[in-house]
Design an enzyme around this catalytic site. Structure first.
Site, PDB file in Angstrom:
ATOM      1  CG  ASN A  78      34.612  43.030  31.509  1.00 19.28           C
ATOM      2  OD1 ASN A  78      35.176  43.780  30.725  1.00 19.28           O
ATOM      3  ND2 ASN A  78      35.045  41.814  31.770  1.00 19.28           N
ATOM      4  NE  ARG A  91      44.295  37.765  40.463  1.00 23.39           N
ATOM      5  CZ  ARG A  91      43.194  38.459  40.205  1.00 23.39           C
ATOM      6  NH1 ARG A  91      42.392  38.086  39.229  1.00 23.39           N
ATOM      7  NH2 ARG A  91      42.867  39.516  40.917  1.00 23.39           N
ATOM      8  NE  ARG A 137      40.768  40.748  47.979  1.00 25.71           N
ATOM      9  CZ  ARG A 137      41.495  40.607  46.866  1.00 25.71           C
ATOM     10  NH1 ARG A 137      41.522  41.550  45.972  1.00 25.71           N
ATOM     11  NH2 ARG A 137      42.176  39.521  46.664  1.00 25.71           N
ATOM     12  CE1 TYR A 172      48.536  46.176  40.121  1.00 23.82           C
ATOM     13  CE2 TYR A 172      47.038  44.762  41.343  1.00 23.82           C
ATOM     14  CZ  TYR A 172      47.461  46.014  40.978  1.00 23.82           C
ATOM     15  OH  TYR A 172      46.825  47.135  41.468  1.00 23.82           O
ATOM     16  CB  VAL A 210      33.781  42.806  37.751  1.00 24.13           C
ATOM     17  CG1 VAL A 210      33.881  43.657  39.008  1.00 24.13           C
ATOM     18  CG2 VAL A 210      32.423  42.149  37.675  1.00 24.13           C
ATOM     19  N   GLY A 230      54.513  41.955  42.719  1.00 20.31           N
ATOM     20  CA  GLY A 230      55.169  43.232  42.440  1.00 20.31           C
ATOM     21  C   GLY A 230      54.780  44.284  43.465  1.00 20.31           C
ATOM     22  CB  THR A 242      31.987  38.907  47.860  1.00 23.35           C
ATOM     23  OG1 THR A 242      33.145  38.594  48.634  1.00 23.35           O
ATOM     24  CG2 THR A 242      30.860  37.930  48.166  1.00 23.35           C
TER      25      THR A 242
END
Length: 316
Positions: A195, A147, A282, A150, A192, A153, A215
């Site tokens: 999806n 990851r 999160r 991203y 999520v 970056g 979370t």
């Protein structure tokens, strides 16, 4: 600075994407001229189709890793794939988009004297050991994981923005955007909400990673756009970074239950191993947004989710 006309000309990079297209709508509604730039890697012309004939809207297909020479008053830099499926497809290009894209947009802002906004991300906090995450938290990020293209970056883009601010006196605004959902999300972006909705609508098993206890906090897109525009209009000496997201936290199992109920689906939950570097918690600390721009999300989660489900039904 263009000053021969009271109407603002505003550049939105990534303007054909999920967030960018909603931002273009809002800026047009406010009476601005909008220049939408997107290379259509994850953006889609369908998202801005309704604007293409508007006299104050212009679309340019362009990759921000290359310089752009236009005359504008403000820049919103949203260009970058934002879902793991898309940003891991070409991780080198993802890093280039965040870093070279920031350099090119900052260079443009410096040349024309424009105020510039950076769409940063909650991913700069990594897998946080401080909860909820305030802007003063420096994060817990793996610099060499899958990851990282991203996460790092976006962290580097923030560095560039603040260095341009200190070195060149550029007027900058930096927002750290937490999970956002709503119509125009890409149905196959691997995030999520999309999806779970698509799996529920198709009657497929809903794939929950780990035990589903991790979370996230979900902000409806209209609320987020309110926050972005309000941040851009803060006094010149306020730069951010500012968290923008919904402080209401829920587990993945709770999210799956909401979606199954709203769609009337018979889908069952299927558990899979947790992906590498997936954050376990999160949730934004939004006190700065409350204090500086009087911002709090107002759309109830189930109301926003209902609108999102209605949008996704067209893809089934």
């Amino acid at each position: 600075m263009r000053n021969y006309n009271s109407r603002q000309r505003i550049l939105v990079t990534g303007g054909a994407g999920f967030l960018g297209s909603h931002l273009c709508d809002r800026l047009i509604e406010q009476g601005n001229e909008v220049l939408c730039v997107d290379n259509l890697f994850t953006g889609a012309k369908q998202n801005i189709e309704h604007l293409l004939s508007h006299p104050r809207f212009e679309f340019i297909r362009h990759d921000v890793t290359f310089p752009l020479f236009v005359e504008v008053d403000q820049i919103y830099n949203l260009a970058c794939p934002a879902s793991p499926v898309h940003y891991q497809h070409d991780p080198v290009q993802t890093t280039k988009t965040s870093v070279h894209g920031a350099i090119n947009m900052l260079g443009l802002a410096k040349r024309v004297g424009a105020k510039i906004f950076q769409a940063s991300t909650s991913e700069v906090y990594g897998d946080p050991v401080v909860h909820p995450q305030p802007e003063a938290y420096w994060g817990n990020v793996n610099p060499i994981g899958i990851r990282s293209c991203y996460d790092e970056g976006k962290r580097c883009a923030e560095t560039l923005f603040f260095d341009y601010h200190r070195q060149h006196g550029l007027e900058i605004k930096v927002a750290r955007i937490f999970n956002t959902y709503g119509p125009r999300m890409h149905q196959n972006d691997g995030r999520v909400v999309s999806n779970f909705i698509m799996q529920a609508l198709r009657g497929e098993p809903i794939t929950v990673f780990g035990e589903g206890k991790q979370t996230r906090s979900f902000c409806f897109v209209d609320d987020l756009i309110d926050g972005i525009v309000a941040l851009m209009n803060t006094p010149k000496d306020f730069t951010g970074p500012m968290n923008l997201g919904n402080p209401h936290e829920m587990t993945m199992l709770e999210l799956a239950s909401h979606i199954i109920e709203l769609t009337g689906s018979r889908s069952k939950i299927e558990f899979k191993p947790l992906p590498s570097d997936d954050p376990t918690q999160r949730r934004p600390d939004t006190r700065l947004a409350e204090e500086m721009i009087g911002w709090n999300p107002s759309v109830h989660f189930r109301d926003g989710l209902g609108k999102t489900v209605d949008y996704f039904k067209r893809f089934v």
